[in-house]
Design a protein around this motif. Sequence first.
Motif, PDB file in Angstrom:
ATOM      1  N   GLU A  77       0.826  -1.207   0.000  1.00  0.00           N
ATOM      2  CA  GLU A  77       0.000   0.000   0.000  1.00  0.00           C
ATOM      3  C   GLU A  77       0.863   1.261   0.000  1.00  0.00           C
ATOM      4  OE1 GLU A  77      -3.860   2.016   2.224  1.00  0.00           O
ATOM      5  OE2 GLU A  77      -2.770   0.379   3.214  1.00  0.00           O
ATOM      6  N   ASP A  78       1.977   1.248   0.738  1.00  0.00           N
ATOM      7  CA  ASP A  78       2.892   2.391   0.709  1.00  0.00           C
ATOM      8  C   ASP A  78       3.402   2.631  -0.706  1.00  0.00           C
ATOM      9  OD1 ASP A  78       3.017   3.090   3.548  1.00  0.00           O
ATOM     10  OD2 ASP A  78       4.010   1.156   3.803  1.00  0.00           O
ATOM     11  N   ARG A 106       0.775   4.152  -2.958  1.00  0.00           N
ATOM     12  CA  ARG A 106       0.501   5.557  -2.665  1.00  0.00           C
ATOM     13  C   ARG A 106       1.623   6.482  -3.119  1.00  0.00           C
ATOM     14  NH1 ARG A 106      -4.725   6.798  -0.463  1.00  0.00           N
ATOM     15  NH2 ARG A 106      -5.465   4.913   0.603  1.00  0.00           N
ATOM     16  N   LEU A 107       2.862   6.074  -2.916  1.00  0.00           N
ATOM     17  CA  LEU A 107       3.991   6.981  -3.120  1.00  0.00           C
ATOM     18  C   LEU A 107       4.552   6.953  -4.542  1.00  0.00           C
ATOM     19  CD1 LEU A 107       5.897   6.356   0.243  1.00  0.00           C
ATOM     20  CD2 LEU A 107       4.528   8.356  -0.372  1.00  0.00           C
ATOM     21  N   HIS A 160       4.039  14.852   0.397  1.00  0.00           N
ATOM     22  CA  HIS A 160       3.028  13.856   0.085  1.00  0.00           C
ATOM     23  C   HIS A 160       2.156  13.585   1.322  1.00  0.00           C
ATOM     24  CE1 HIS A 160       1.074  10.307  -1.486  1.00  0.00           C
ATOM     25  NE2 HIS A 160       1.687  10.478  -2.651  1.00  0.00           N
ATOM     26  N   PRO A 161       0.836  13.625   1.189  1.00  0.00           N
ATOM     27  CA  PRO A 161      -0.046  13.401   2.350  1.00  0.00           C
ATOM     28  C   PRO A 161       0.080  12.011   2.959  1.00  0.00           C
ATOM     29  CG  PRO A 161      -1.312  13.502   0.302  1.00  0.00           C
ATOM     30  CD  PRO A 161       0.072  13.964  -0.026  1.00  0.00           C
ATOM     31  N   TRP A 162       0.502  11.040   2.165  1.00  0.00           N
ATOM     32  CA  TRP A 162       0.647   9.699   2.726  1.00  0.00           C
ATOM     33  C   TRP A 162       1.717   9.657   3.808  1.00  0.00           C
ATOM     34  CZ3 TRP A 162      -2.382   5.796   3.073  1.00  0.00           C
ATOM     35  CH2 TRP A 162      -1.884   4.530   3.444  1.00  0.00           C
ATOM     36  N   ASN A 163       2.767  10.471   3.669  1.00  0.00           N
ATOM     37  CA  ASN A 163       3.784  10.529   4.713  1.00  0.00           C
ATOM     38  C   ASN A 163       3.228  11.135   5.990  1.00  0.00           C
ATOM     39  OD1 ASN A 163       6.320   9.333   4.178  1.00  0.00           O
ATOM     40  ND2 ASN A 163       6.691  10.841   2.570  1.00  0.00           N
ATOM     41  N   GLN A 178       0.252  10.793   7.002  1.00  0.00           N
ATOM     42  CA  GLN A 178      -0.539   9.725   7.622  1.00  0.00           C
ATOM     43  C   GLN A 178       0.366   8.705   8.310  1.00  0.00           C
ATOM     44  OE1 GLN A 178      -3.815   8.222   5.313  1.00  0.00           O
ATOM     45  NE2 GLN A 178      -3.756   6.202   6.304  1.00  0.00           N
ATOM     46  N   ARG A 179       1.478   8.355   7.671  1.00  0.00           N
ATOM     47  CA  ARG A 179       2.421   7.424   8.300  1.00  0.00           C
ATOM     48  C   ARG A 179       2.922   7.977   9.633  1.00  0.00           C
ATOM     49  NH1 ARG A 179       5.092   3.158   5.914  1.00  0.00           N
ATOM     50  NH2 ARG A 179       6.993   3.721   7.068  1.00  0.00           N
ATOM     51  N   GLU A 204       0.440   7.720  12.340  1.00  0.00           N
ATOM     52  CA  GLU A 204       0.295   6.346  12.814  1.00  0.00           C
ATOM     53  C   GLU A 204       1.531   5.844  13.549  1.00  0.00           C
ATOM     54  OE1 GLU A 204      -0.564   4.225   9.255  1.00  0.00           O
ATOM     55  OE2 GLU A 204      -2.633   4.949   9.099  1.00  0.00           O
TER      56      GLU A 204
END
Length: 316
Positions: free
Chosen positions: A102-103, A106-107, A181-184, A186-187, A190
């Motif tokens: 998933e990472d 996303r990236l 990046h918004p995924w970072n 979120q990481r 978490e």
Amino acid sequence: MASATLLLPTRTRLVGQALPVVVAKALGRADRGRGEEGERAQLRRQFQLIPDHWPVAALTRQLDAGDAASSAWLRADPARVAPDMTGARMLAHGDALALTDEDVARLLPALRPLFGDAGFPLDAPHPSRWYLRVPKDAPLPAFASVDDVLGDDLFAHLPEGDAGRRWRALLTEAQVTLHNHPWNAQRVAEGKPPVNSLWFWGGGVLPDTVRTSFRQIKGNEVLLRALASAAGVPTEYAGNDEVDALIDLRQLRNLDLLCRDALQPLLAALRKRELDSLTLDFEDGAIFVLRRDQRWRFWRRPMPRLDTLRPDEVPA
């Protein structure tokens, strides 16, 4: 009869405890040698590549995807860096980031246009190992191994000169993309480390031939498995103890465990003639070769510790 070679870590990671008497005697009577230090040199003592180069990216790409023969390759491994007073320091990379599919999903889409426009398609057949496909005739600067950069100032290891300028610019753009990046975000929310940089390294083309004298190789490290696969040697136990075997124990840090579970049983096999020779190859370049007939070297003193003598000091 069979022989065994153990790949072992730098001796300083194992010292601090006395060796068992049987091991101390065997090492004191062993033949000793000195090789070049480092992981690359240690592996190159066991494998011969033709042409003689060290294309880590192509080797691991072939293991991961099976298509390395078509191009040159460069690893572009995900990393975490943090600013400090002098620049930026690499704190983690690859498996330490615990990345998932998933990472990657996303990236990677955010990075692919950057590298695609530069002529280097990016993909990730394994979450921890990302690759750039490079034309075979494209000149590549010298890139530092990612393990050499870990914990150090990132900028001290950047590729130099005109050949490195393009790659320095690509790295900067990739860092900006990943930082935003918004995924970072979120990481981090978490409790996971961000993926805010890449590191380019290991460039080259797949060798024509990889050779080794071993007929069985035991180990899980990725580059070792890639070299074994290229040489056509299995890395799973083949049920045959009467072959020359290479055993990777570089992950060990406990001397008692090494002696109890590896050295003492193998020394017993030497005494019983079940093994012809045993070679200990340390990452710091120390090499010990043990054979059954060395038991007659009773005038040689035992080695109570691994660092008692330099490996090139052969006692009288």
